[in-house]
Design a protein around this motif. Structure first.
Motif, PDB file in Angstrom:
ATOM      1  N   GLY A   1      42.592  56.947  57.602  1.00 33.26           N
ATOM      2  CA  GLY A   1      43.956  56.467  57.378  1.00 33.26           C
ATOM      3  C   GLY A   1      44.437  55.534  58.480  1.00 33.26           C
ATOM      4  O   GLY A   1      45.482  54.908  58.342  1.00 33.26           O
ATOM      5  N   LEU A   2      43.665  55.416  59.577  1.00 34.12           N
ATOM      6  CA  LEU A   2      44.062  54.492  60.651  1.00 34.12           C
ATOM      7  C   LEU A   2      44.042  53.056  60.120  1.00 34.12           C
ATOM      8  O   LEU A   2      43.044  52.597  59.577  1.00 34.12           O
ATOM      9  CB  LEU A   2      43.096  54.590  61.836  1.00 34.12           C
ATOM     10  CG  LEU A   2      43.384  53.564  62.941  1.00 34.12           C
ATOM     11  CD1 LEU A   2      44.407  54.084  63.925  1.00 34.12           C
ATOM     12  CD2 LEU A   2      42.112  53.136  63.656  1.00 34.12           C
ATOM     13  N   GLU A   3      45.189  52.386  60.270  1.00 35.32           N
ATOM     14  CA  GLU A   3      45.285  50.998  59.803  1.00 35.32           C
ATOM     15  C   GLU A   3      44.671  50.064  60.828  1.00 35.32           C
ATOM     16  O   GLU A   3      45.061  50.088  61.994  1.00 35.32           O
ATOM     17  CB  GLU A   3      46.758  50.633  59.598  1.00 35.32           C
ATOM     18  CG  GLU A   3      47.058  50.306  58.154  1.00 35.32           C
ATOM     19  CD  GLU A   3      48.522  49.995  57.952  1.00 35.32           C
ATOM     20  OE1 GLU A   3      48.893  48.833  58.072  1.00 35.32           O
ATOM     21  OE2 GLU A   3      49.274  50.969  57.685  1.00 35.32           O
TER      22      GLU A   3
ATOM     23  N   GLY B   1      51.280  49.152  43.544  1.00 33.31           N
ATOM     24  CA  GLY B   1      51.609  50.356  44.317  1.00 33.31           C
ATOM     25  C   GLY B   1      50.368  51.069  44.822  1.00 33.31           C
ATOM     26  O   GLY B   1      50.336  52.306  44.921  1.00 33.31           O
ATOM     27  N   VAL B   2      49.335  50.270  45.145  1.00 32.98           N
ATOM     28  CA  VAL B   2      48.054  50.855  45.556  1.00 32.98           C
ATOM     29  C   VAL B   2      47.576  50.165  46.840  1.00 32.98           C
ATOM     30  O   VAL B   2      47.681  48.944  46.979  1.00 32.98           O
ATOM     31  CB  VAL B   2      47.001  50.670  44.431  1.00 32.98           C
ATOM     32  CG1 VAL B   2      45.605  51.049  44.907  1.00 32.98           C
ATOM     33  CG2 VAL B   2      47.383  51.495  43.196  1.00 32.98           C
ATOM     34  N   ILE B   3      47.049  50.981  47.759  1.00 31.08           N
ATOM     35  CA  ILE B   3      46.486  50.436  49.003  1.00 31.08           C
ATOM     36  C   ILE B   3      44.976  50.275  48.814  1.00 31.08           C
ATOM     37  O   ILE B   3      44.287  51.226  48.442  1.00 31.08           O
ATOM     38  CB  ILE B   3      46.729  51.398  50.188  1.00 31.08           C
ATOM     39  CG1 ILE B   3      48.231  51.666  50.360  1.00 31.08           C
ATOM     40  CG2 ILE B   3      46.127  50.851  51.468  1.00 31.08           C
ATOM     41  CD1 ILE B   3      48.518  52.794  51.348  1.00 31.08           C
ATOM     42  N   LEU B   4      44.493  49.067  49.105  1.00 32.24           N
ATOM     43  CA  LEU B   4      43.044  48.824  49.087  1.00 32.24           C
ATOM     44  C   LEU B   4      42.505  49.189  50.468  1.00 32.24           C
ATOM     45  O   LEU B   4      42.666  48.443  51.433  1.00 32.24           O
ATOM     46  CB  LEU B   4      42.772  47.345  48.760  1.00 32.24           C
ATOM     47  CG  LEU B   4      41.308  46.918  48.753  1.00 32.24           C
ATOM     48  CD1 LEU B   4      40.493  47.671  47.698  1.00 32.24           C
ATOM     49  CD2 LEU B   4      41.185  45.411  48.515  1.00 32.24           C
ATOM     50  N   VAL B   5      41.887  50.357  50.541  1.00 27.89           N
ATOM     51  CA  VAL B   5      41.413  50.893  51.827  1.00 27.89           C
ATOM     52  C   VAL B   5      40.128  50.193  52.262  1.00 27.89           C
ATOM     53  O   VAL B   5      40.021  49.657  53.358  1.00 27.89           O
ATOM     54  CB  VAL B   5      41.198  52.423  51.713  1.00 27.89           C
ATOM     55  CG1 VAL B   5      40.559  52.991  52.973  1.00 27.89           C
ATOM     56  CG2 VAL B   5      42.525  53.109  51.415  1.00 27.89           C
ATOM     57  N   ASP B   6      39.127  50.220  51.375  1.00 28.01           N
ATOM     58  CA  ASP B   6      37.855  49.543  51.648  1.00 28.01           C
ATOM     59  C   ASP B   6      37.129  49.326  50.322  1.00 28.01           C
ATOM     60  O   ASP B   6      37.549  49.858  49.289  1.00 28.01           O
ATOM     61  CB  ASP B   6      36.988  50.351  52.643  1.00 28.01           C
ATOM     62  CG  ASP B   6      36.675  51.758  52.156  1.00 28.01           C
ATOM     63  OD1 ASP B   6      36.626  51.992  50.938  1.00 28.01           O
ATOM     64  OD2 ASP B   6      36.494  52.648  53.008  1.00 28.01           O
ATOM     65  N   PHE B   7      36.089  48.526  50.356  1.00 28.01           N
ATOM     66  CA  PHE B   7      35.316  48.285  49.136  1.00 28.01           C
ATOM     67  C   PHE B   7      33.975  47.672  49.480  1.00 28.01           C
ATOM     68  O   PHE B   7      33.776  47.153  50.579  1.00 28.01           O
ATOM     69  CB  PHE B   7      36.077  47.404  48.136  1.00 28.01           C
ATOM     70  CG  PHE B   7      36.504  46.064  48.658  1.00 28.01           C
ATOM     71  CD1 PHE B   7      37.637  45.953  49.449  1.00 28.01           C
ATOM     72  CD2 PHE B   7      35.780  44.913  48.373  1.00 28.01           C
ATOM     73  CE1 PHE B   7      38.045  44.714  49.949  1.00 28.01           C
ATOM     74  CE2 PHE B   7      36.179  43.676  48.861  1.00 28.01           C
ATOM     75  CZ  PHE B   7      37.320  43.581  49.663  1.00 28.01           C
ATOM     76  N   LYS B   8      33.080  47.739  48.485  1.00 29.34           N
ATOM     77  CA  LYS B   8      31.723  47.217  48.629  1.00 29.34           C
ATOM     78  C   LYS B   8      31.516  46.078  47.640  1.00 29.34           C
ATOM     79  O   LYS B   8      31.898  46.202  46.470  1.00 29.34           O
ATOM     80  CB  LYS B   8      30.731  48.349  48.355  1.00 29.34           C
ATOM     81  CG  LYS B   8      29.296  48.020  48.565  1.00 29.34           C
ATOM     82  CD  LYS B   8      28.522  47.651  47.332  1.00 29.34           C
ATOM     83  CE  LYS B   8      28.484  48.671  46.236  1.00 29.34           C
ATOM     84  NZ  LYS B   8      27.711  48.238  45.055  1.00 29.34           N
ATOM     85  N   LEU B   9      30.937  44.994  48.117  1.00 30.32           N
ATOM     86  CA  LEU B   9      30.629  43.871  47.231  1.00 30.32           C
ATOM     87  C   LEU B   9      29.129  43.589  47.267  1.00 30.32           C
ATOM     88  O   LEU B   9      28.455  43.910  48.245  1.00 30.32           O
ATOM     89  CB  LEU B   9      31.358  42.604  47.685  1.00 30.32           C
ATOM     90  CG  LEU B   9      32.888  42.645  47.743  1.00 30.32           C
ATOM     91  CD1 LEU B   9      33.409  41.373  48.402  1.00 30.32           C
ATOM     92  CD2 LEU B   9      33.483  42.797  46.339  1.00 30.32           C
ATOM     93  N   GLU B  10      28.651  42.990  46.178  1.00 35.62           N
ATOM     94  CA  GLU B  10      27.289  42.460  46.180  1.00 35.62           C
ATOM     95  C   GLU B  10      27.350  41.023  45.697  1.00 35.62           C
ATOM     96  O   GLU B  10      28.167  40.689  44.840  1.00 35.62           O
ATOM     97  CB  GLU B  10      26.382  43.302  45.270  1.00 35.62           C
ATOM     98  CG  GLU B  10      26.190  44.704  45.818  1.00 35.62           C
ATOM     99  CD  GLU B  10      25.228  45.556  45.000  1.00 35.62           C
ATOM    100  OE1 GLU B  10      24.344  44.994  44.307  1.00 35.62           O
ATOM    101  OE2 GLU B  10      25.372  46.786  45.046  1.00 35.62           O
ATOM    102  N   PHE B  11      26.482  40.200  46.261  1.00 39.14           N
ATOM    103  CA  PHE B  11      26.444  38.789  45.900  1.00 39.14           C
ATOM    104  C   PHE B  11      25.075  38.443  45.331  1.00 39.14           C
ATOM    105  O   PHE B  11      24.085  39.116  45.609  1.00 39.14           O
ATOM    106  CB  PHE B  11      26.744  37.925  47.131  1.00 39.14           C
ATOM    107  CG  PHE B  11      28.164  38.082  47.617  1.00 39.14           C
ATOM    108  CD1 PHE B  11      29.160  37.248  47.150  1.00 39.14           C
ATOM    109  CD2 PHE B  11      28.504  39.094  48.508  1.00 39.14           C
ATOM    110  CE1 PHE B  11      30.471  37.395  47.574  1.00 39.14           C
ATOM    111  CE2 PHE B  11      29.822  39.255  48.940  1.00 39.14           C
ATOM    112  CZ  PHE B  11      30.807  38.400  48.474  1.00 39.14           C
ATOM    113  N   GLY B  12      25.069  37.366  44.512  1.00 36.71           N
ATOM    114  CA  GLY B  12      23.802  36.927  43.929  1.00 36.71           C
ATOM    115  C   GLY B  12      23.642  35.429  44.075  1.00 36.71           C
ATOM    116  O   GLY B  12      24.606  34.710  44.342  1.00 36.71           O
ATOM    117  N   ARG B  13      22.385  34.977  43.914  1.00 32.45           N
ATOM    118  CA  ARG B  13      22.097  33.539  43.948  1.00 32.45           C
ATOM    119  C   ARG B  13      21.846  33.054  42.528  1.00 32.45           C
ATOM    120  O   ARG B  13      21.048  33.653  41.795  1.00 32.45           O
ATOM    121  CB  ARG B  13      20.832  33.265  44.752  1.00 32.45           C
ATOM    122  CG  ARG B  13      20.887  33.693  46.188  1.00 32.45           C
ATOM    123  CD  ARG B  13      19.553  33.403  46.899  1.00 32.45           C
ATOM    124  NE  ARG B  13      19.577  33.915  48.257  1.00 32.45           N
ATOM    125  CZ  ARG B  13      19.033  35.075  48.629  1.00 32.45           C
ATOM    126  NH1 ARG B  13      18.414  35.848  47.753  1.00 32.45           N
ATOM    127  NH2 ARG B  13      19.111  35.463  49.887  1.00 32.45           N
TER     128      ARG B  13
END
Ligand code: UDP
Length: 242
Positions: free
Chosen positions: A110-112, A170-182
């Motif tokens: 929860g630390l910002e 009304g939502v906090i985006l805490v973290d997320f994972k992305l993938e990229f392609g060529r």
């Protein structure tokens, strides 16, 4: 576009060939796994929600100038995407401490953060997706320096767009994972999915978890959380299009 041979079955999706060698169909399942496949289960209706949510968010990002693999939503669970060669990295952006970050650095959940962070994991199930730095990525040829530059720039831009969109819900985006392609021409596009499976999403007021942590941590109400977050998205996505 019809489904051809199954190319691959992952933890949460199946991938099929199509008549067009440059296009694939992704089919979202209700299967859920956590802790590198050690915990397995089903989240009823998840495939439909993740398919729709990921497509809606990718469309939003496309409108903001971020290229993605998305071509067309075909049905509740199936989406036509551009065939890419996946860069074997999990790109994780964080705005608030949680999960493995909190554990690794002994930081309260929860630390910002003063500013968003990025980290990379090497996508390799046998090795348990270990953390990897940019020098190592280049050294073993997972991506070159200019690709890493592009990926970082896109990932932080995506964070700004998604943070603002989720805040309007009304939502906090805490973290997320992305993938990229060529793509065949070598250009980098956003691939894979953006969903409650791959993001931490907390209610802004109550800080209630509306994502896969409910499954990972046996918090109960998993299906309800997925439905609630989808409802919020649907209520606000039309606004975001204006
Ligand atoms: N994440 C993911 N797939 C993974 C690992 C992480 O989608 O294989 C997402 C996860 O949902 C969270 C973010 O990436 O939103 C950061 O996860 P973290 O590194 O804290 O790992 P976890 O605590 O989930 O093991």
């Amino acid at each position: 576009m019809t489904k051809g041979a199954q190319l691959y079955e992952g933890k949460a999706k199946k991938v099929f060939e199509t008549d067009d060698p440059e296009l694939l169909i992704v089919s979202y399942k209700d299967d859920a796994t956590a802790f590198n496949g050690l915990k397995k289960g089903t989240i009823e209706g998840k495939g439909v929600i993740n398919n729709r949510m990921s497509n809606a968010l990718m469309k939003l990002l496309e409108r903001k100038g971020i290229p993605t693999h998305l071509v067309e939503e075909l049905s509740d669970r199936d989406t036509l995407v551009k065939r890419v060669s996946i860069v074997p990295l999990e790109v994780i952006i964080r705005n608030i401490a949680a999960g493995s970050f909190s554990k690794r650095y002994g930081v309260v959940e929860g630390l910002e953060f003063r500013s968003p962070t990025i980290e990379f994991s090497y996508k390799n199930d046998a090795l348990g997706d270990p953390l990897i730095n940019e020098y190592h990525i280049v050294a073993i040829g997972l991506a070159d320096q200019s690709e890493i530059y592009t990926i970082k720039k896109m990932a932080f831009a995506i964070n700004e767009e998604l943070k603002a969109f989720w805040a309007s819900c009304g939502v906090i985006l805490v973290d997320f994972k992305l993938e990229f392609g060529r793509l065949p021409d070598g250009s980098i596009v956003l691939a894979d999915e953006i969903s409650p499976d791959t993001c931490r999403l907390w209610d802004s007021k109550t800080k209630e978890k509306l994502d896969k942590d409910r499954f990972r941590r046996d918090l109960g109400g998993v299906e309800d959380a997925y439905r609630e977050i989808m409802k919020r998205l649907e209520e606000h996505i039309a606004e975001a299009k204006k």
